[in-house]
Design a protein around this motif. Structure first.
Motif, short mmCIF file in Angstrom:
data_model
loop_
_atom_site.label_atom_id
_atom_site.label_comp_id
_atom_site.label_asym_id
_atom_site.label_seq_id
_atom_site.Cartn_x
_atom_site.Cartn_y
_atom_site.Cartn_z
N VAL A 13 31.21 15.64 -16.03
CA VAL A 13 30.95 15.01 -14.73
C VAL A 13 31.00 13.49 -14.85
CG1 VAL A 13 29.19 14.63 -12.96
CG2 VAL A 13 29.65 16.94 -13.80
N PHE A 14 30.34 12.92 -15.86
CA PHE A 14 30.34 11.47 -16.01
C PHE A 14 31.73 10.94 -16.35
CE2 PHE A 14 25.70 11.94 -16.44
CZ PHE A 14 25.29 10.90 -15.63
N TYR A 15 32.45 11.66 -17.19
CA TYR A 15 33.81 11.24 -17.54
C TYR A 15 34.70 11.23 -16.29
CZ TYR A 15 38.31 11.11 -19.97
OH TYR A 15 39.57 10.76 -20.40
N THR A 16 34.53 12.24 -15.45
CA THR A 16 35.30 12.32 -14.21
C THR A 16 34.93 11.18 -13.27
OG1 THR A 16 35.50 14.73 -14.41
CG2 THR A 16 35.83 13.77 -12.22
N LEU A 17 33.64 10.95 -13.10
CA LEU A 17 33.17 9.86 -12.24
C LEU A 17 33.75 8.52 -12.68
CD1 LEU A 17 29.33 10.25 -11.55
CD2 LEU A 17 31.15 10.04 -9.86
N GLU A 18 33.66 8.26 -13.98
CA GLU A 18 34.10 6.97 -14.48
C GLU A 18 35.62 6.81 -14.36
OE1 GLU A 18 32.10 7.02 -18.30
OE2 GLU A 18 30.21 7.30 -17.21
N GLY A 19 36.33 7.92 -14.51
CA GLY A 19 37.78 7.86 -14.32
C GLY A 19 38.15 7.57 -12.87
N ILE A 20 37.44 8.19 -11.95
CA ILE A 20 37.69 7.96 -10.52
C ILE A 20 37.44 6.50 -10.16
CG2 ILE A 20 36.80 8.46 -8.20
CD1 ILE A 20 36.26 11.35 -9.26
N VAL A 21 36.33 5.96 -10.63
CA VAL A 21 36.00 4.57 -10.33
C VAL A 21 37.02 3.63 -10.96
CG1 VAL A 21 34.30 2.75 -10.78
CG2 VAL A 21 33.54 5.01 -9.99
N HIS A 22 37.46 3.94 -12.16
CA HIS A 22 38.45 3.09 -12.82
C HIS A 22 39.78 3.07 -12.05
CE1 HIS A 22 40.53 1.01 -16.04
NE2 HIS A 22 41.47 1.93 -15.99
N LYS A 23 40.21 4.25 -11.59
CA LYS A 23 41.48 4.33 -10.85
C LYS A 23 41.36 3.73 -9.46
CE LYS A 23 41.83 8.76 -11.53
NZ LYS A 23 42.31 10.16 -11.47
N ALA A 24 40.19 3.86 -8.86
CA ALA A 24 39.89 3.26 -7.55
C ALA A 24 40.93 3.61 -6.50
CB ALA A 24 39.71 1.75 -7.67
N ALA A 25 41.04 4.91 -6.19
CA ALA A 25 41.92 5.33 -5.11
C ALA A 25 41.51 4.69 -3.79
CB ALA A 25 41.90 6.86 -4.99
N LEU B 85 36.95 15.18 -3.56
CA LEU B 85 36.17 14.42 -2.58
C LEU B 85 36.53 12.94 -2.63
CD1 LEU B 85 33.78 14.81 -0.52
CD2 LEU B 85 32.28 14.02 -2.38
N SER B 86 36.74 12.41 -3.81
CA SER B 86 37.00 10.98 -3.96
C SER B 86 38.26 10.53 -3.24
CB SER B 86 37.10 10.61 -5.44
OG SER B 86 38.26 11.16 -6.02
N GLU B 87 39.21 11.45 -3.06
CA GLU B 87 40.45 11.11 -2.37
C GLU B 87 40.33 11.30 -0.86
OE1 GLU B 87 43.56 13.38 -4.09
OE2 GLU B 87 43.34 12.50 -6.10
N LYS B 88 39.47 12.24 -0.46
CA LYS B 88 39.39 12.59 0.97
C LYS B 88 38.26 11.91 1.72
CE LYS B 88 41.29 17.25 0.30
NZ LYS B 88 41.01 18.71 0.42
N ASP B 89 37.16 11.59 1.03
CA ASP B 89 35.96 11.12 1.72
C ASP B 89 35.20 10.14 0.84
OD1 ASP B 89 33.62 10.79 3.18
OD2 ASP B 89 33.45 12.91 3.73
N ALA B 90 35.55 8.87 0.93
CA ALA B 90 34.93 7.86 0.08
C ALA B 90 33.44 7.73 0.35
CB ALA B 90 35.61 6.51 0.30
N LEU B 91 33.02 7.88 1.59
CA LEU B 91 31.61 7.75 1.93
C LEU B 91 30.78 8.81 1.21
CD1 LEU B 91 32.11 7.23 5.76
CD2 LEU B 91 31.46 5.47 4.12
N ALA B 92 31.26 10.04 1.24
CA ALA B 92 30.55 11.13 0.58
C ALA B 92 30.57 10.95 -0.94
CB ALA B 92 31.17 12.48 0.96
N PHE B 93 31.70 10.49 -1.47
CA PHE B 93 31.79 10.30 -2.91
C PHE B 93 30.77 9.28 -3.39
CE2 PHE B 93 33.34 7.76 -6.47
CZ PHE B 93 33.41 8.74 -7.44
#
Length: 227
Positions: free
Chosen positions: A71-83, A132-140
């Motif tokens: 979960v943390f690895y995924t979170l940090e990857g999402i934040v790094h890519k910053a869709a 979720l990170s791609e579809k709903d930034a507020l929820a993410f």
């Protein structure tokens, strides 16, 4: 204080205010009275009771650590890519955990423990966050806030008590930060307040409404400790 007398965990002292305070209030409503001062729920399952009453196992704890790493690895990857551009605000907060978790899992391996594959709760949550990170930034952002703040508060108490019960008091890297944790949390809260300054009331409510989902997924991972 003995293990069986352990009090509910206290959140590290940080200044409150802004939308971050609203998020904290929404999260506290979903804590049980045994988990935290200010919690409002009654405990429904063993993982929602005081950690002093838990009976953890090494096998279950390893499952928890592996799924937490995912979960943390995924979170940090999402934040790094910053869709979404707003995610970039939350890079390098000092709260990141995946590197520390990797060190802990390597330590367990060196002790002769078999490291399990990620299990369903971690796989499901990581996949959910990616989508979720791609579809709903507020929820993410709601999930981001609750995962990191939850680990920094209740997570510390869990780590300490489990170390006392099954790890001969060894402190894992998962529960260590480079810097003062209250200051790191305060800086993250200030970033959240800046990001949310331009949100409408409807957008803020959308973020707050996701709190229940974030607790549901996290609770499923915590439950692994007791397996």
């Amino acid at each position: 204080m003995t293990l069986t007398e352990a009090a509910p965990v206290e959140v590290p002292r940080i200044k409150h205010g802004g939308f971050a305070d609203e998020m904290r209030s929404a999260a506290m409503k979903l804590h049980t009275r045994e988990q935290a001062r200010g919690g409002e729920k009654e405990a429904e399952g063993p993982e929602e009771r005081s950690v002093a009453k838990w009976e953890p196992t090494i096998e279950g704890y390893l499952k928890f650590l592996v799924d937490s790493y995912m979960v943390f690895y995924t979170l940090e990857g999402i934040v790094h890519k910053a869709a979404h551009p707003c995610y970039a605000e939350f890079r390098n907060t000092g709260l990141e955990r995946s590197d520390n978790l990797a060190k802990d899992l390597e330590w367990f391996k060196d002790q002769g423990q078999a490291i399990p594959e990620p299990s369903d709760p971690g796989v499901r949550y990581a996949s959910f966050l990616e989508d979720l990170s791609e579809k709903d930034a507020l929820a993410f952002i709601c999930h981001f806030y609750n995962i990191y703040c939850g680990h920094s508060a209740g997570g510390q108490m869990i780590g300490k008590k489990i170390a006392e019960k099954i790890l001969d008091k060894k402190q894992l890297e998962f529960y260590k930060w480079d810097g003062e944790l209250p200051q790191l949390l305060q800086a993250a809260r200030e970033k959240l307040n800046r990001v949310s300054e331009g949100w409408t009331m409807e957008e803020k409510n959308r973020c707050l409404e996701e709190t229940g989902q974030s607790f549901k997924y996290s609770r499923n991972i915590f439950r692994l400790i007791l397996m």
